[in-house]
Write a protein that holds these residues in place. Structure first.
Motif, PDB file in Angstrom:
ATOM      1  N   TYR A  10       0.685  -1.058  -0.172  1.00 30.26           N
ATOM      2  CA  TYR A  10       0.046  -0.207   0.055  1.00 30.26           C
ATOM      3  C   TYR A  10       0.787   1.278   0.079  1.00 30.26           C
ATOM      4  O   TYR A  10       1.796   1.325   0.859  1.00 30.26           O
ATOM      5  N   THR A  11       0.665   2.203  -0.888  1.00 28.41           N
ATOM      6  CA  THR A  11       1.579   3.293  -1.015  1.00 28.41           C
ATOM      7  C   THR A  11       1.109   4.565  -0.241  1.00 28.41           C
ATOM      8  O   THR A  11      -0.072   4.445   0.450  1.00 28.41           O
ATOM      9  N   HIS A  15      -2.779   3.914  -2.827  1.00 28.45           N
ATOM     10  CA  HIS A  15      -2.928   3.135  -3.833  1.00 28.45           C
ATOM     11  C   HIS A  15      -2.583   1.639  -3.609  1.00 28.45           C
ATOM     12  O   HIS A  15      -1.702   1.442  -2.551  1.00 28.45           O
ATOM     13  N   VAL A  17      -0.731  -1.815  -4.688  1.00 32.20           N
ATOM     14  CA  VAL A  17       0.345  -2.362  -5.533  1.00 32.20           C
ATOM     15  C   VAL A  17       0.117  -3.983  -5.576  1.00 32.20           C
ATOM     16  O   VAL A  17       0.664  -4.452  -4.358  1.00 32.20           O
ATOM     17  N   VAL A  26      -0.955  -1.282 -10.362  1.00 30.06           N
ATOM     18  CA  VAL A  26      -1.256  -0.206  -9.349  1.00 30.06           C
ATOM     19  C   VAL A  26      -2.736   0.099  -9.325  1.00 30.06           C
ATOM     20  O   VAL A  26      -3.184   0.495 -10.473  1.00 30.06           O
ATOM     21  N   TYR A  27      -3.509   0.004  -8.211  1.00 29.43           N
ATOM     22  CA  TYR A  27      -4.886  -0.118  -8.186  1.00 29.43           C
ATOM     23  C   TYR A  27      -5.161   1.356  -7.490  1.00 29.43           C
ATOM     24  O   TYR A  27      -4.663   1.363  -6.304  1.00 29.43           O
ATOM     25  N   SER A  28      -6.176   2.294  -7.982  1.00 31.60           N
ATOM     26  CA  SER A  28      -6.253   3.408  -7.090  1.00 31.60           C
ATOM     27  C   SER A  28      -7.926   3.236  -6.764  1.00 31.60           C
ATOM     28  O   SER A  28      -8.731   3.332  -7.598  1.00 31.60           O
ATOM     29  N   GLN A  34      -6.853   1.200 -12.740  1.00 36.60           N
ATOM     30  CA  GLN A  34      -5.825   0.270 -12.668  1.00 36.60           C
ATOM     31  C   GLN A  34      -4.671   0.796 -13.529  1.00 36.60           C
ATOM     32  O   GLN A  34      -4.992   1.233 -14.720  1.00 36.60           O
ATOM     33  N   LEU A  49       8.201  -1.991  -1.632  1.00 35.08           N
ATOM     34  CA  LEU A  49       8.188  -0.563  -1.681  1.00 35.08           C
ATOM     35  C   LEU A  49       9.087   0.026  -0.988  1.00 35.08           C
ATOM     36  O   LEU A  49       9.384  -0.269   0.077  1.00 35.08           O
TER      37      LEU A  49
END
Length: 65
Positions: A10-11, A15, A17, A26-28, A34, A49
């Protein structure tokens, strides 16, 4: 969809990943979009990450001769 936590990060931007075969995704969740990163030729087996929580790195399996 259940994501394996070893291959999910998780960014800092919220997002998600994750990897799917030879593709990193990468999902928003906010925009429900995506992005697909298809630079690998074999299955991705590593996802990391960076401490900046923005930069991700992936690694693929070595193909057998």
């Amino acid at each position: 969809m259940r994501l394996h936590t070893l291959y999910t990060q998780y960014t800092g931007h919220g997002h998600v990943v994750f990897i799917a075969g030879a593709t990193a995704v990468v999902y928003s969740p906010i925009q429900h979009t995506q992005k697909f990163f298809n630079g690998h030729t074999e299955d991705v087996i590593a996802l990391a990450l960076h401490p900046d929580c923005v930069t991700a790195a992936t690694g693929q399996v070595i193909p057998r001769p």
